[in-house]
Design a protein around this motif. Structure first.
Motif, mmCIF file in Angstrom:
data_model
loop_
_atom_site.group_PDB
_atom_site.id
_atom_site.type_symbol
_atom_site.label_atom_id
_atom_site.label_comp_id
_atom_site.label_asym_id
_atom_site.label_seq_id
_atom_site.Cartn_x
_atom_site.Cartn_y
_atom_site.Cartn_z
ATOM 1 N N GLU A 175 0.826 -1.214 0.000
ATOM 2 C CA GLU A 175 0.000 0.000 0.000
ATOM 3 C C GLU A 175 0.857 1.260 0.000
ATOM 4 O O GLU A 175 0.539 2.243 -0.675
ATOM 5 N N GLY A 205 -10.611 4.751 -3.399
ATOM 6 C CA GLY A 205 -10.037 4.312 -2.132
ATOM 7 C C GLY A 205 -8.907 3.328 -2.367
ATOM 8 O O GLY A 205 -8.815 2.681 -3.412
ATOM 9 N N ARG A 207 -6.792 0.199 -0.153
ATOM 10 C CA ARG A 207 -6.876 -0.631 1.047
ATOM 11 C C ARG A 207 -5.847 -1.750 0.970
ATOM 12 O O ARG A 207 -5.610 -2.322 -0.093
ATOM 13 N N THR A 208 -5.240 -2.031 2.143
ATOM 14 C CA THR A 208 -4.246 -3.097 2.227
ATOM 15 C C THR A 208 -4.930 -4.458 2.232
ATOM 16 O O THR A 208 -5.986 -4.633 2.843
ATOM 17 N N THR A 214 -2.548 -4.877 -2.607
ATOM 18 C CA THR A 214 -3.292 -3.647 -2.353
ATOM 19 C C THR A 214 -4.482 -3.574 -3.284
ATOM 20 O O THR A 214 -4.357 -3.861 -4.486
ATOM 21 N N GLN A 322 -7.220 -3.254 10.445
ATOM 22 C CA GLN A 322 -7.738 -1.979 9.958
ATOM 23 C C GLN A 322 -8.728 -1.377 10.947
ATOM 24 O O GLN A 322 -8.715 -0.159 11.199
ATOM 25 N N ARG A 326 -8.296 2.123 12.918
ATOM 26 C CA ARG A 326 -9.330 3.158 12.917
ATOM 27 C C ARG A 326 -9.741 3.533 14.340
ATOM 28 O O ARG A 326 -9.943 4.708 14.650
#
Length: 483
Positions: A175, A205, A207-208, A214, A322, A326
Protein backbone atom coordinates in the motif's frame (compact mmCIF):
# COMPACT_ATOMS: atom_id res chain seq x y z
CA UNK A 1 -12.84 -49.55 7.12
CA UNK A 2 -13.91 -46.26 5.56
CA UNK A 3 -11.78 -43.18 6.17
CA UNK A 4 -13.62 -40.94 8.61
CA UNK A 5 -11.45 -37.83 8.82
CA UNK A 6 -8.48 -37.83 11.20
CA UNK A 7 -10.28 -39.62 14.05
CA UNK A 8 -11.02 -43.25 14.67
CA UNK A 9 -13.41 -45.35 12.61
CA UNK A 10 -15.15 -48.56 13.58
CA UNK A 11 -16.59 -50.85 10.96
CA UNK A 12 -18.33 -54.15 11.35
CA UNK A 13 -18.16 -55.90 8.00
CA UNK A 14 -18.60 -55.52 4.27
CA UNK A 15 -17.08 -53.24 1.71
CA UNK A 16 -15.98 -49.75 2.75
CA UNK A 17 -17.92 -48.12 -0.03
CA UNK A 18 -21.22 -49.42 -1.37
CA UNK A 19 -24.70 -48.30 -2.32
CA UNK A 20 -26.35 -50.59 0.22
CA UNK A 21 -27.00 -49.83 3.87
CA UNK A 22 -23.88 -48.36 5.47
CA UNK A 23 -21.90 -50.42 7.94
CA UNK A 24 -20.06 -47.59 9.72
CA UNK A 25 -21.22 -47.41 13.32
CA UNK A 26 -19.26 -44.43 14.55
CA UNK A 27 -16.83 -41.80 13.35
CA UNK A 28 -14.96 -39.17 15.29
CA UNK A 29 -13.79 -36.51 12.86
CA UNK A 30 -11.20 -33.77 13.21
CA UNK A 31 -13.57 -30.83 12.99
CA UNK A 32 -16.32 -32.08 15.28
CA UNK A 33 -18.05 -35.21 16.45
CA UNK A 34 -20.63 -36.61 14.08
CA UNK A 35 -22.12 -39.92 13.11
CA UNK A 36 -21.77 -40.54 9.40
CA UNK A 37 -24.24 -42.91 7.87
CA UNK A 38 -22.38 -44.28 4.88
CA UNK A 39 -20.09 -42.18 2.77
CA UNK A 40 -20.98 -38.50 3.13
CA UNK A 41 -19.72 -35.11 4.20
CA UNK A 42 -19.76 -35.53 7.98
CA UNK A 43 -19.27 -32.40 10.04
CA UNK A 44 -18.50 -29.21 8.19
CA UNK A 45 -16.56 -26.20 9.38
CA UNK A 46 -19.72 -24.18 10.05
CA UNK A 47 -20.84 -20.78 9.09
CA UNK A 48 -20.29 -17.18 10.02
CA UNK A 49 -20.52 -13.70 8.66
CA UNK A 50 -17.63 -12.07 6.92
CA UNK A 51 -16.39 -8.85 5.36
CA UNK A 52 -14.18 -7.37 2.84
CA UNK A 53 -12.38 -8.89 -0.12
CA UNK A 54 -14.31 -9.19 -3.34
CA UNK A 55 -14.06 -12.09 -5.77
CA UNK A 56 -15.39 -12.75 -9.24
CA UNK A 57 -18.99 -12.17 -8.19
CA UNK A 58 -18.14 -8.79 -6.72
CA UNK A 59 -18.97 -9.97 -3.23
CA UNK A 60 -16.79 -9.35 -0.20
CA UNK A 61 -15.40 -12.52 1.26
CA UNK A 62 -14.78 -12.52 5.00
CA UNK A 63 -13.89 -15.20 7.48
CA UNK A 64 -16.86 -17.27 8.57
CA UNK A 65 -15.63 -18.78 11.82
CA UNK A 66 -15.79 -22.37 13.00
CA UNK A 67 -19.41 -23.01 13.88
CA UNK A 68 -20.97 -26.43 14.10
CA UNK A 69 -23.14 -27.68 11.31
CA UNK A 70 -23.89 -31.39 11.32
CA UNK A 71 -25.13 -33.07 8.17
CA UNK A 72 -25.86 -36.74 7.68
CA UNK A 73 -25.86 -37.85 4.07
CA UNK A 74 -25.45 -41.17 2.34
CA UNK A 75 -23.79 -41.76 -0.93
CA UNK A 76 -27.12 -42.23 -2.64
CA UNK A 77 -28.46 -38.85 -1.52
CA UNK A 78 -25.25 -36.97 -2.24
CA UNK A 79 -24.74 -38.61 -5.62
CA UNK A 80 -28.18 -38.97 -7.16
CA UNK A 81 -30.03 -36.03 -5.61
CA UNK A 82 -28.51 -33.63 -8.14
CA UNK A 83 -30.59 -32.24 -11.02
CA UNK A 84 -30.66 -33.91 -14.39
CA UNK A 85 -27.11 -34.62 -15.52
CA UNK A 86 -25.65 -34.41 -19.01
CA UNK A 87 -24.17 -37.64 -20.51
CA UNK A 88 -20.62 -36.47 -19.83
CA UNK A 89 -21.46 -35.68 -16.21
CA UNK A 90 -23.23 -39.03 -15.86
CA UNK A 91 -20.19 -40.88 -17.22
CA UNK A 92 -17.95 -38.91 -14.87
CA UNK A 93 -20.09 -39.87 -11.88
CA UNK A 94 -20.22 -43.52 -12.98
CA UNK A 95 -16.45 -43.61 -13.40
CA UNK A 96 -15.97 -41.97 -10.02
CA UNK A 97 -18.30 -44.46 -8.36
CA UNK A 98 -16.47 -47.35 -10.03
CA UNK A 99 -13.10 -46.03 -8.89
CA UNK A 100 -14.33 -45.70 -5.31
CA UNK A 101 -16.34 -48.88 -4.97
CA UNK A 102 -15.40 -51.60 -7.50
CA UNK A 103 -12.22 -51.02 -9.51
CA UNK A 104 -11.32 -53.82 -11.94
CA UNK A 105 -7.76 -52.82 -12.66
CA UNK A 106 -5.93 -55.88 -11.26
CA UNK A 107 -8.71 -58.47 -10.99
CA UNK A 108 -7.77 -59.78 -7.53
CA UNK A 109 -7.94 -58.78 -3.87
CA UNK A 110 -5.68 -55.82 -4.54
CA UNK A 111 -8.61 -54.02 -6.16
CA UNK A 112 -10.21 -53.68 -2.69
CA UNK A 113 -7.05 -51.97 -1.43
CA UNK A 114 -7.02 -49.76 -4.52
CA UNK A 115 -10.66 -48.80 -3.81
CA UNK A 116 -9.71 -47.68 -0.30
CA UNK A 117 -6.79 -45.70 -1.70
CA UNK A 118 -9.12 -44.00 -4.21
CA UNK A 119 -11.52 -43.18 -1.36
CA UNK A 120 -8.70 -41.58 0.58
CA UNK A 121 -7.72 -39.50 -2.46
CA UNK A 122 -11.33 -38.47 -2.98
CA UNK A 123 -11.53 -37.39 0.68
CA UNK A 124 -8.48 -35.19 0.28
CA UNK A 125 -9.54 -33.92 -3.15
CA UNK A 126 -6.27 -34.66 -4.94
CA UNK A 127 -4.73 -37.42 -7.07
CA UNK A 128 -5.98 -39.82 -9.74
CA UNK A 129 -8.28 -42.83 -9.30
CA UNK A 130 -7.36 -45.84 -11.48
CA UNK A 131 -10.17 -48.37 -11.88
CA UNK A 132 -10.00 -49.89 -15.39
CA UNK A 133 -7.24 -50.64 -17.88
CA UNK A 134 -9.29 -49.41 -20.81
CA UNK A 135 -10.63 -46.18 -19.28
CA UNK A 136 -8.64 -43.11 -18.27
CA UNK A 137 -8.28 -42.57 -14.52
CA UNK A 138 -10.59 -40.20 -12.65
CA UNK A 139 -9.06 -36.87 -11.63
CA UNK A 140 -9.94 -36.07 -8.00
CA UNK A 141 -10.24 -32.37 -7.27
CA UNK A 142 -11.49 -30.51 -4.23
CA UNK A 143 -14.74 -29.84 -6.10
CA UNK A 144 -15.61 -33.56 -6.25
CA UNK A 145 -18.69 -34.49 -4.17
CA UNK A 146 -16.71 -36.70 -1.79
CA UNK A 147 -14.08 -34.17 -0.68
CA UNK A 148 -14.34 -33.70 3.07
CA UNK A 149 -12.70 -30.28 3.38
CA UNK A 150 -15.67 -28.10 2.48
CA UNK A 151 -17.70 -25.58 4.37
CA UNK A 152 -20.11 -22.75 3.67
CA UNK A 153 -19.53 -19.19 4.80
CA UNK A 154 -21.29 -15.90 4.13
CA UNK A 155 -20.12 -12.91 2.15
CA UNK A 156 -21.41 -9.37 2.05
CA UNK A 157 -23.19 -8.46 -1.16
CA UNK A 158 -22.07 -5.12 -2.65
CA UNK A 159 -24.63 -2.34 -2.82
CA UNK A 160 -23.00 -0.17 -5.48
CA UNK A 161 -24.92 0.68 -8.62
CA UNK A 162 -23.57 0.12 -12.09
CA UNK A 163 -23.86 3.88 -12.61
CA UNK A 164 -21.33 4.47 -9.82
CA UNK A 165 -18.67 3.03 -12.12
CA UNK A 166 -16.54 1.47 -9.38
CA UNK A 167 -13.94 -1.04 -10.59
CA UNK A 168 -11.53 -2.86 -8.26
CA UNK A 169 -7.92 -3.39 -9.28
CA UNK A 170 -5.79 -5.66 -7.09
CA UNK A 171 -2.07 -4.81 -7.31
CA UNK A 172 0.72 -7.13 -6.28
CA UNK A 173 2.40 -4.25 -4.45
CA UNK A 174 2.36 -2.78 -0.95
CA UNK A 175 0.00 0.00 0.00
CA UNK A 176 2.81 2.43 0.82
CA UNK A 177 4.21 2.01 -2.71
CA UNK A 178 0.79 2.56 -4.27
CA UNK A 179 0.15 5.72 -2.24
CA UNK A 180 3.59 7.15 -2.94
CA UNK A 181 3.12 6.61 -6.70
CA UNK A 182 -0.62 7.24 -6.91
CA UNK A 183 -0.30 10.12 -9.38
CA UNK A 184 1.91 8.09 -11.72
CA UNK A 185 -0.55 5.21 -11.43
CA UNK A 186 -3.46 7.45 -12.42
CA UNK A 187 -1.50 8.74 -15.41
CA UNK A 188 -0.64 5.19 -16.49
CA UNK A 189 -4.29 4.12 -16.30
CA UNK A 190 -5.24 7.20 -18.32
CA UNK A 191 -2.76 6.18 -21.01
CA UNK A 192 -4.16 2.65 -21.03
CA UNK A 193 -7.62 4.13 -21.63
CA UNK A 194 -6.28 5.83 -24.74
CA UNK A 195 -5.17 9.16 -23.30
CA UNK A 196 -8.49 10.76 -24.20
CA UNK A 197 -8.73 14.25 -22.70
CA UNK A 198 -12.44 13.82 -22.05
CA UNK A 199 -11.74 10.96 -19.61
CA UNK A 200 -10.50 11.46 -16.06
CA UNK A 201 -9.36 8.61 -13.80
CA UNK A 202 -10.20 9.04 -10.11
CA UNK A 203 -9.19 6.91 -7.13
CA UNK A 204 -12.08 6.13 -4.77
CA UNK A 205 -10.04 4.31 -2.13
CA UNK A 206 -6.90 2.31 -1.37
CA UNK A 207 -6.88 -0.63 1.05
CA UNK A 208 -4.25 -3.10 2.23
CA UNK A 209 -4.77 -6.80 1.53
CA UNK A 210 -2.91 -9.89 2.74
CA UNK A 211 0.30 -11.13 1.10
CA UNK A 212 1.53 -7.57 0.40
CA UNK A 213 -1.28 -6.84 -2.03
CA UNK A 214 -3.29 -3.65 -2.35
CA UNK A 215 -6.85 -3.05 -3.52
CA UNK A 216 -7.43 0.17 -5.48
CA UNK A 217 -10.99 1.27 -6.30
CA UNK A 218 -11.22 3.61 -9.30
CA UNK A 219 -13.88 5.24 -11.45
CA UNK A 220 -13.67 7.15 -14.72
CA UNK A 221 -15.51 10.41 -15.43
CA UNK A 222 -16.37 11.25 -19.03
CA UNK A 223 -16.96 14.90 -19.97
CA UNK A 224 -19.08 15.76 -22.96
CA UNK A 225 -18.47 18.79 -25.23
CA UNK A 226 -21.51 20.61 -23.82
CA UNK A 227 -19.93 20.66 -20.33
CA UNK A 228 -21.84 17.86 -18.66
CA UNK A 229 -20.08 14.87 -17.15
CA UNK A 230 -21.00 11.34 -16.14
CA UNK A 231 -19.32 8.28 -14.73
CA UNK A 232 -18.51 5.44 -17.09
CA UNK A 233 -20.60 2.40 -16.01
CA UNK A 234 -18.68 -0.22 -14.09
CA UNK A 235 -19.57 -3.03 -16.48
CA UNK A 236 -18.37 -1.01 -19.49
CA UNK A 237 -15.07 -0.11 -17.81
CA UNK A 238 -14.57 -3.70 -16.64
CA UNK A 239 -15.22 -5.05 -20.15
CA UNK A 240 -12.61 -2.64 -21.50
CA UNK A 241 -10.05 -3.80 -18.92
CA UNK A 242 -10.73 -7.45 -19.83
CA UNK A 243 -9.59 -6.98 -23.42
CA UNK A 244 -6.43 -8.93 -24.18
CA UNK A 245 -4.13 -6.00 -24.94
CA UNK A 246 -5.51 -3.88 -22.08
CA UNK A 247 -5.20 -6.78 -19.65
CA UNK A 248 -1.56 -7.25 -20.65
CA UNK A 249 -0.87 -3.58 -19.99
CA UNK A 250 -2.53 -3.82 -16.59
CA UNK A 251 -0.46 -6.88 -15.72
CA UNK A 252 2.67 -4.88 -16.52
CA UNK A 253 1.53 -2.37 -13.92
CA UNK A 254 1.21 -5.16 -11.37
CA UNK A 255 -2.56 -5.80 -11.58
CA UNK A 256 -3.39 -9.39 -10.65
CA UNK A 257 -7.19 -9.12 -10.56
CA UNK A 258 -9.88 -6.73 -11.77
CA UNK A 259 -13.59 -6.80 -11.08
CA UNK A 260 -16.63 -4.58 -11.32
CA UNK A 261 -18.13 -3.67 -7.97
CA UNK A 262 -21.83 -3.77 -8.72
CA UNK A 263 -24.78 -5.12 -6.80
CA UNK A 264 -26.40 -8.39 -7.81
CA UNK A 265 -29.82 -8.30 -9.38
CA UNK A 266 -32.62 -10.32 -7.75
CA UNK A 267 -32.49 -12.75 -10.68
CA UNK A 268 -28.75 -13.30 -10.19
CA UNK A 269 -29.19 -13.84 -6.45
CA UNK A 270 -32.01 -16.30 -7.08
CA UNK A 271 -29.93 -18.22 -9.62
CA UNK A 272 -26.95 -18.43 -7.24
CA UNK A 273 -29.14 -19.68 -4.40
CA UNK A 274 -31.02 -22.23 -6.49
CA UNK A 275 -27.92 -23.88 -8.01
CA UNK A 276 -25.48 -25.35 -5.46
CA UNK A 277 -21.80 -24.82 -6.33
CA UNK A 278 -19.81 -27.67 -7.82
CA UNK A 279 -19.15 -30.42 -5.29
CA UNK A 280 -21.41 -28.99 -2.57
CA UNK A 281 -24.22 -31.24 -1.43
CA UNK A 282 -27.68 -29.73 -2.03
CA UNK A 283 -28.74 -30.56 1.53
CA UNK A 284 -25.83 -28.59 2.96
CA UNK A 285 -26.57 -25.74 0.55
CA UNK A 286 -30.22 -25.64 1.61
CA UNK A 287 -29.19 -25.65 5.27
CA UNK A 288 -26.77 -22.79 4.59
CA UNK A 289 -29.61 -20.75 3.08
CA UNK A 290 -31.77 -21.44 6.15
CA UNK A 291 -28.94 -20.45 8.54
CA UNK A 292 -28.22 -17.17 6.74
CA UNK A 293 -28.29 -14.51 9.51
CA UNK A 294 -29.16 -11.68 7.10
CA UNK A 295 -30.48 -12.87 3.71
CA UNK A 296 -30.88 -9.28 2.47
CA UNK A 297 -27.18 -8.46 2.85
CA UNK A 298 -25.31 -11.79 2.98
CA UNK A 299 -25.06 -14.62 0.49
CA UNK A 300 -23.65 -18.12 1.16
CA UNK A 301 -20.38 -18.98 -0.56
CA UNK A 302 -18.47 -22.29 -0.49
CA UNK A 303 -15.10 -22.64 1.22
CA UNK A 304 -13.20 -25.50 -0.40
CA UNK A 305 -9.86 -26.59 0.99
CA UNK A 306 -7.47 -25.22 3.56
CA UNK A 307 -6.07 -22.69 1.12
CA UNK A 308 -9.40 -20.89 0.88
CA UNK A 309 -9.82 -21.08 4.65
CA UNK A 310 -6.34 -19.60 5.14
CA UNK A 311 -7.12 -16.81 2.69
CA UNK A 312 -10.30 -15.90 4.54
CA UNK A 313 -8.41 -16.03 7.82
CA UNK A 314 -5.83 -13.60 6.45
CA UNK A 315 -8.59 -11.29 5.20
CA UNK A 316 -10.25 -11.40 8.61
CA UNK A 317 -6.94 -10.63 10.33
CA UNK A 318 -6.32 -7.76 7.93
CA UNK A 319 -9.78 -6.32 8.57
CA UNK A 320 -9.23 -6.62 12.31
CA UNK A 321 -5.99 -4.65 12.01
CA UNK A 322 -7.74 -1.98 9.96
CA UNK A 323 -10.53 -1.71 12.52
CA UNK A 324 -7.97 -1.44 15.33
CA UNK A 325 -6.09 1.25 13.43
CA UNK A 326 -9.33 3.16 12.92
CA UNK A 327 -10.15 2.82 16.62
CA UNK A 328 -6.71 4.18 17.52
CA UNK A 329 -7.25 7.16 15.23
CA UNK A 330 -10.67 7.80 16.78
CA UNK A 331 -9.15 7.54 20.28
CA UNK A 332 -6.48 10.08 19.36
CA UNK A 333 -9.12 12.40 17.92
CA UNK A 334 -11.18 12.11 21.12
CA UNK A 335 -8.13 12.92 23.26
CA UNK A 336 -7.35 15.92 21.09
CA UNK A 337 -10.96 17.11 21.29
CA UNK A 338 -10.94 16.76 25.08
CA UNK A 339 -7.75 18.80 25.25
CA UNK A 340 -9.25 21.45 22.98
CA UNK A 341 -12.40 21.50 25.10
CA UNK A 342 -10.38 22.12 28.28
CA UNK A 343 -8.45 24.92 26.58
CA UNK A 344 -11.67 26.42 25.25
CA UNK A 345 -13.35 26.36 28.66
CA UNK A 346 -10.35 28.13 30.21
CA UNK A 347 -10.45 30.77 27.47
CA UNK A 348 -14.19 31.24 27.96
CA UNK A 349 -13.67 31.86 31.70
CA UNK A 350 -10.86 34.29 30.90
CA UNK A 351 -12.99 36.16 28.38
CA UNK A 352 -15.85 36.36 30.89
CA UNK A 353 -13.57 38.03 33.42
CA UNK A 354 -12.26 40.34 30.75
CA UNK A 355 -15.81 41.19 29.67
CA UNK A 356 -16.79 42.02 33.25
CA UNK A 357 -13.75 44.24 33.65
CA UNK A 358 -14.43 46.04 30.37
CA UNK A 359 -18.09 46.45 31.35
CA UNK A 360 -17.07 48.21 34.57
CA UNK A 361 -14.65 50.45 32.71
CA UNK A 362 -17.30 51.28 30.15
CA UNK A 363 -19.75 52.12 32.92
CA UNK A 364 -17.22 54.44 34.55
CA UNK A 365 -16.58 56.18 31.25
CA UNK A 366 -20.32 56.63 30.69
CA UNK A 367 -20.71 58.08 34.17
CA UNK A 368 -17.96 60.63 33.62
CA UNK A 369 -19.27 61.50 30.20
CA UNK A 370 -22.78 61.97 31.54
CA UNK A 371 -21.46 64.19 34.35
CA UNK A 372 -19.62 66.40 31.88
CA UNK A 373 -22.62 66.56 29.60
CA UNK A 374 -25.00 67.63 32.37
CA UNK A 375 -22.63 70.02 34.10
CA UNK A 376 -24.16 73.49 34.44
CA UNK A 377 -27.73 72.25 34.07
CA UNK A 378 -30.31 72.16 36.84
CA UNK A 379 -31.41 68.82 38.21
CA UNK A 380 -34.37 67.49 36.27
CA UNK A 381 -37.38 65.67 37.67
CA UNK A 382 -36.34 62.22 36.55
CA UNK A 383 -32.86 62.78 37.93
CA UNK A 384 -34.36 63.82 41.23
CA UNK A 385 -36.33 60.58 41.35
CA UNK A 386 -33.18 58.59 40.66
CA UNK A 387 -31.36 60.48 43.42
CA UNK A 388 -34.14 59.67 45.89
CA UNK A 389 -33.99 56.00 44.93
CA UNK A 390 -30.22 55.96 45.33
CA UNK A 391 -30.47 57.61 48.74
CA UNK A 392 -33.00 55.00 49.82
CA UNK A 393 -30.75 52.19 48.66
CA UNK A 394 -27.79 53.78 50.42
CA UNK A 395 -29.75 54.02 53.66
CA UNK A 396 -30.74 50.37 53.43
CA UNK A 397 -27.16 49.39 52.87
CA UNK A 398 -25.92 51.44 55.80
CA UNK A 399 -28.55 50.10 58.23
CA UNK A 400 -26.73 47.94 60.85
CA UNK A 401 -29.36 45.21 60.86
CA UNK A 402 -29.75 45.08 57.11
CA UNK A 403 -27.31 44.49 54.28
CA UNK A 404 -24.33 46.26 55.80
CA UNK A 405 -23.94 43.70 58.59
CA UNK A 406 -24.16 40.86 56.12
CA UNK A 407 -21.69 42.57 53.82
CA UNK A 408 -19.25 43.05 56.70
CA UNK A 409 -19.64 39.40 57.63
CA UNK A 410 -18.99 38.30 54.07
CA UNK A 411 -15.98 40.60 53.84
CA UNK A 412 -14.51 39.16 57.02
CA UNK A 413 -15.01 35.62 55.77
CA UNK A 414 -13.36 36.51 52.47
CA UNK A 415 -10.41 38.02 54.34
CA UNK A 416 -10.08 34.90 56.48
CA UNK A 417 -10.22 32.65 53.43
CA UNK A 418 -7.62 34.74 51.67
CA UNK A 419 -5.51 34.78 54.81
CA UNK A 420 -5.71 30.99 55.27
CA UNK A 421 -5.11 30.44 51.57
CA UNK A 422 -1.98 32.59 51.70
CA UNK A 423 -0.81 30.76 54.81
CA UNK A 424 -1.25 27.38 53.15
CA UNK A 425 0.46 28.56 49.98
CA UNK A 426 3.48 30.03 51.80
CA UNK A 427 3.57 27.33 54.54
CA UNK A 428 4.14 29.84 57.38
CA UNK A 429 2.04 31.33 60.20
CA UNK A 430 1.20 34.91 61.05
CA UNK A 431 -0.51 36.14 64.25
CA UNK A 432 -2.27 39.47 64.53
CA UNK A 433 -0.58 41.99 66.88
CA UNK A 434 -3.70 42.57 69.04
CA UNK A 435 -4.28 38.83 69.32
CA UNK A 436 -0.62 38.33 70.23
CA UNK A 437 -0.94 41.02 72.93
CA UNK A 438 -3.98 39.31 74.39
CA UNK A 439 -2.19 35.97 74.40
CA UNK A 440 0.80 37.49 76.20
CA UNK A 441 -1.48 39.12 78.79
CA UNK A 442 -3.31 35.85 79.40
CA UNK A 443 -0.07 33.92 79.80
CA UNK A 444 1.27 36.58 82.18
CA UNK A 445 -1.82 36.31 84.39
CA UNK A 446 -1.48 32.52 84.42
CA UNK A 447 2.18 32.90 85.42
CA UNK A 448 1.31 35.28 88.27
CA UNK A 449 -1.39 32.91 89.51
CA UNK A 450 1.05 30.01 89.51
CA UNK A 451 3.63 32.10 91.45
CA UNK A 452 1.03 33.05 94.06
CA UNK A 453 -0.05 29.42 94.40
CA UNK A 454 3.54 28.32 94.86
CA UNK A 455 4.10 30.92 97.65
CA UNK A 456 0.98 29.72 99.48
CA UNK A 457 2.15 26.12 99.27
CA UNK A 458 5.54 27.12 100.68
CA UNK A 459 3.93 28.94 103.64
CA UNK A 460 1.74 25.94 104.37
CA UNK A 461 4.76 23.66 104.35
CA UNK A 462 6.54 25.87 106.89
CA UNK A 463 3.50 25.83 109.19
CA UNK A 464 3.31 22.03 108.92
CA UNK A 465 6.98 21.78 109.91
CA UNK A 466 6.40 23.97 113.03
CA UNK A 467 3.45 21.82 114.04
CA UNK A 468 5.46 18.65 113.69
CA UNK A 469 8.33 20.14 115.74
CA UNK A 470 5.97 21.21 118.56
CA UNK A 471 4.38 17.78 118.73
CA UNK A 472 7.77 16.04 118.98
CA UNK A 473 8.80 18.24 122.00
CA UNK A 474 5.57 17.84 124.05
CA UNK A 475 5.39 14.02 124.06
CA UNK A 476 8.32 13.23 126.65
CA UNK A 477 7.11 15.79 129.24
CA UNK A 478 3.64 14.27 129.35
CA UNK A 479 5.15 10.83 129.83
CA UNK A 480 7.18 11.92 132.86
CA UNK A 481 4.20 13.40 134.68
CA UNK A 482 2.06 10.30 134.38
CA UNK A 483 4.87 7.95 135.39
Amino acid sequence: GAFGGFGTTTTTAGSAFSFSAPTNTGTSGLFGASQNKGFGFGTSFGTGTGTGLGTGLGTGLGFGGFGTQQQQTTLGSSLFSQPAQTPAQSNQLINTASALSAPTLLGDERDALLAKWNQLQAFWGTGKGYFNNNIAPVEFTQENPFCRFKAVGYSLMPNNKDEDGLVVLVFNRKEIDIRSQQQQLVESLHKILGGNQTLTVNVEGVRTMPDDQTEVIIYVVERSPNGTSRRVPATTLYAHFEQANIKTSLQQLGVTLSMARTELSPAQVKQLLQNPPAGVDPIIWEQAKVDNPDPDKLIPVPMVGFKELLRRLKVQDQMTKQHQTRLDIISEDISELQKNQTTTMAKIAQYKRKLMKLSHRTLQVLIKQEIQRKSGYAIQADEEQLRVQLDTIQCELNAPTQFKGRLNELMSQIRMQNHFGAVRAEERYYVDADLLREIKQHLKQQQEGLSHLISIIKDDLEDIKLIEHGLNESIPIRGGVFS
